[in-house]
Design a protein around this motif. Structure first.
Motif, PDB file in Angstrom:
ATOM      1  N   ASP A 259     -56.112  31.263  63.112  1.00  0.00           N
ATOM      2  CA  ASP A 259     -54.552  31.344  63.412  1.00  0.00           C
ATOM      3  C   ASP A 259     -53.930  31.315  65.037  1.00  0.00           C
ATOM      4  O   ASP A 259     -54.884  30.640  65.532  1.00  0.00           O
ATOM      5  CB  ASP A 259     -55.578  33.687  64.062  1.00  0.00           C
ATOM      6  N   LEU A 260     -52.872  31.307  64.354  1.00  0.00           N
ATOM      7  CA  LEU A 260     -51.988  31.064  65.308  1.00  0.00           C
ATOM      8  C   LEU A 260     -52.286  31.987  66.573  1.00  0.00           C
ATOM      9  O   LEU A 260     -51.815  33.019  66.424  1.00  0.00           O
ATOM     10  CB  LEU A 260     -50.754  30.832  65.001  1.00  0.00           C
ATOM     11  N   LYS A 261     -52.734  31.807  68.060  1.00  0.00           N
ATOM     12  CA  LYS A 261     -52.671  32.613  68.708  1.00  0.00           C
ATOM     13  C   LYS A 261     -51.445  32.297  70.509  1.00  0.00           C
ATOM     14  O   LYS A 261     -51.315  31.701  70.342  1.00  0.00           O
ATOM     15  CB  LYS A 261     -53.824  32.574  69.389  1.00  0.00           C
ATOM     16  N   ILE A 262     -51.397  33.586  70.266  1.00  0.00           N
ATOM     17  CA  ILE A 262     -49.710  33.549  71.444  1.00  0.00           C
ATOM     18  C   ILE A 262     -50.403  34.521  72.598  1.00  0.00           C
ATOM     19  O   ILE A 262     -50.340  35.148  72.108  1.00  0.00           O
ATOM     20  CB  ILE A 262     -48.566  34.224  70.344  1.00  0.00           C
ATOM     21  N   PHE A 263     -50.703  34.282  73.820  1.00  0.00           N
ATOM     22  CA  PHE A 263     -50.897  34.414  74.388  1.00  0.00           C
ATOM     23  C   PHE A 263     -49.570  35.271  75.570  1.00  0.00           C
ATOM     24  O   PHE A 263     -49.448  34.725  76.805  1.00  0.00           O
ATOM     25  CB  PHE A 263     -51.144  33.688  75.787  1.00  0.00           C
ATOM     26  N   SER A 264     -48.710  35.854  74.620  1.00  0.00           N
ATOM     27  CA  SER A 264     -47.329  36.087  75.460  1.00  0.00           C
ATOM     28  C   SER A 264     -46.918  37.672  74.177  1.00  0.00           C
ATOM     29  O   SER A 264     -47.540  37.466  73.294  1.00  0.00           O
ATOM     30  CB  SER A 264     -46.361  35.376  75.564  1.00  0.00           C
ATOM     31  N   ASP A 265     -45.818  37.780  74.683  1.00  0.00           N
ATOM     32  CA  ASP A 265     -45.117  39.231  73.434  1.00  0.00           C
ATOM     33  C   ASP A 265     -44.630  37.833  72.536  1.00  0.00           C
ATOM     34  O   ASP A 265     -44.139  38.918  71.537  1.00  0.00           O
ATOM     35  CB  ASP A 265     -44.359  39.737  73.795  1.00  0.00           C
ATOM     36  N   GLY A 266     -44.506  36.080  72.935  1.00  0.00           N
ATOM     37  CA  GLY A 266     -43.763  35.812  71.839  1.00  0.00           C
ATOM     38  C   GLY A 266     -42.410  35.854  71.869  1.00  0.00           C
ATOM     39  O   GLY A 266     -41.179  35.177  71.239  1.00  0.00           O
ATOM     40  N   THR A 267     -41.737  36.101  73.019  1.00  0.00           N
ATOM     41  CA  THR A 267     -40.332  36.198  72.995  1.00  0.00           C
ATOM     42  C   THR A 267     -39.877  35.093  74.410  1.00  0.00           C
ATOM     43  O   THR A 267     -37.996  34.712  74.161  1.00  0.00           O
ATOM     44  CB  THR A 267     -40.035  37.580  73.311  1.00  0.00           C
ATOM     45  N   PRO A 268     -40.325  34.463  74.787  1.00  0.00           N
ATOM     46  CA  PRO A 268     -40.061  33.237  75.882  1.00  0.00           C
ATOM     47  C   PRO A 268     -39.269  32.043  74.617  1.00  0.00           C
ATOM     48  O   PRO A 268     -40.086  31.407  73.815  1.00  0.00           O
ATOM     49  CB  PRO A 268     -41.232  32.950  76.427  1.00  0.00           C
ATOM     50  N   THR A 269     -37.937  31.806  75.615  1.00  0.00           N
ATOM     51  CA  THR A 269     -37.725  30.697  74.307  1.00  0.00           C
ATOM     52  C   THR A 269     -37.648  29.316  75.220  1.00  0.00           C
ATOM     53  O   THR A 269     -38.074  29.256  75.594  1.00  0.00           O
ATOM     54  CB  THR A 269     -35.951  30.878  73.891  1.00  0.00           C
ATOM     55  N   ARG A 270     -37.677  28.094  74.417  1.00  0.00           N
ATOM     56  CA  ARG A 270     -37.314  26.586  74.790  1.00  0.00           C
ATOM     57  C   ARG A 270     -36.995  26.261  73.502  1.00  0.00           C
ATOM     58  O   ARG A 270     -36.488  26.419  72.308  1.00  0.00           O
ATOM     59  CB  ARG A 270     -38.648  26.155  75.149  1.00  0.00           C
ATOM     60  N   THR A 271     -35.857  25.130  73.674  1.00  0.00           N
ATOM     61  CA  THR A 271     -35.970  23.601  73.216  1.00  0.00           C
ATOM     62  C   THR A 271     -36.575  22.705  72.781  1.00  0.00           C
ATOM     63  O   THR A 271     -37.442  22.427  73.609  1.00  0.00           O
ATOM     64  CB  THR A 271     -33.780  23.546  73.298  1.00  0.00           C
ATOM     65  N   PHE A 272     -36.636  22.430  71.825  1.00  0.00           N
ATOM     66  CA  PHE A 272     -37.189  21.154  71.099  1.00  0.00           C
ATOM     67  C   PHE A 272     -37.166  19.427  70.647  1.00  0.00           C
ATOM     68  O   PHE A 272     -35.839  19.927  70.257  1.00  0.00           O
ATOM     69  CB  PHE A 272     -38.600  21.324  70.031  1.00  0.00           C
TER      70      PHE A 272
END
Length: 321
Positions: free
Chosen positions: A241-254
């Motif tokens: 599983d892909l584990k996200i240790f936040s609510d998933g809302t932080p954004t960034r560019t790649f």
């Protein structure tokens, strides 16, 4: 060497993006690169090996301490090119003057530093020392030599947590950074490294330029790197599983690696002191959206069966700057 078609295509793209004037600046040069075994080093080394003859490069001196860098592909690259000389070298304590040909170097790329938050928290003093003492030792050695360019890899992390009105972040933004905290060893070391660049340019007119990378990704990133793209890729490979240790809302560019390397080379060849953000402004992607990309393509390509799982990290400082 086994041909990697993605890498070959990327290297050709980088070569094409350099102007004739920029290509000419590589003629009859010797290049020294520290941290050659890391993610960015992977592309620099392959690019110089592939196009050394086209660019007229005489020699590539590659230095790596292998604390986190990898050696297998470097050994293969060295065996395929008589232009490359690889040395196990610690910029913090080893004497650059003992490296054969170092005194004749024209272009320096200082990329020796841990860049993954997981690892620079394990090695905080080594992270500080590579960016400050390692940097100072290189500057002291080359200050009286006629080099044509010196590139210091700083980081977008020197901006800290910018206020919303400073996103996208301009190079003249002074930052909102914590000097004390789990990530401070990296952020503050990069900031001090930039100060050293400025001082040596102002006092000695050294042709130092600074690159501030923004979330590069692509081939060559170690799947055990622990940064987001590598972490998600490894989960897909392991069918976890892909584990996200936040609510998933932080954004960034790649920013894809071939675009980034093109920017770094142009920065190296800029001829005068300056600072450049190397990244892209759009699209800005949330962590959740980014994970969904890995889910959909992982299922299509690898038959991936995992899902997105939101958890609280056992590390109480995981989201602390």
């Amino acid at each position: 060497m086994t041909e990697n078609y993605v890498l070959t295509e990327d290297l050709a793209y980088i070569f094409k993006k350099l102007s004739a004037q920029e290509k000419e600046k590589f003629k009859d040069t010797s290049i020294l690169i520290t941290g050659c075994g890391g993610f960015l080093g992977y592309y620099f080394m392959h690019f110089f090996a592939q196009y050394a003859n086209d660019l007229g490069i005489n020699k590539i001196i590659a230095l790596e301490n292998f604390l986190t860098g990898t050696k297998d592909w470097l050994d293969e690259l060295v065996s395929s090119s008589d232009k490359i000389k690889l040395y196990e070298f610690d910029v913090i304590k080893d004497d650059i003057g003992q490296i054969e040909g170092a005194e004749d170097v024209d272009l320096v790329i200082h990329g020796a530093s841990i860049a993954s938050p997981t690892f620079y928290r394990i090695y905080p003093l080594e992270t500080v020392d590579a960016n400050i003492w390692g940097m100072r030792r290189l500057l002291d050695y080359y200050v009286e030599r006629e080099i044509k360019g010196f590139l210091f890899f700083s980081s977008s992390e020197i901006y800290g947590d910018p206020f919303p009105e400073f996103i996208p972040t301009p190079e003249d933004y002074r930052g909102n950074v914590a000097s004390i905290g789990p990530r401070a060893c990296y952020d503050e070391a990069k900031r001090f490294g930039e100060t050293l660049c400025y001082i040596f340019n102002q006092k000695y007119n050294m042709p130092v330029t600074i690159a501030r990378p923004f979330n590069n990704y692509g081939p060559g990133m170690n799947v055990n790197d622990k940064r987001l793209p590598a972490d998600f890729a490894k989960a897909v490979i392991d069918n976890r599983d892909l584990k996200i240790f936040s609510d998933g809302t932080p954004t960034r560019t790649f920013c894809y690696i071939s675009d980034a390397i093109t920017g770094y080379l142009k920065t190296l060849l800029h001829d005068q002191f300056d600072v450049f953000n190397i990244g892209i402004d759009k699209p800005e992607v949330s962590v959740k959206q980014f994970s969904e990309f890995f889910i959909s393509h992982g299922r299509e390509i690898f038959g991936y069966e995992g899902n997105i799982v939101f958890e609280k990290s056992s590390d109480s400082e995981y989201l602390t700057d």
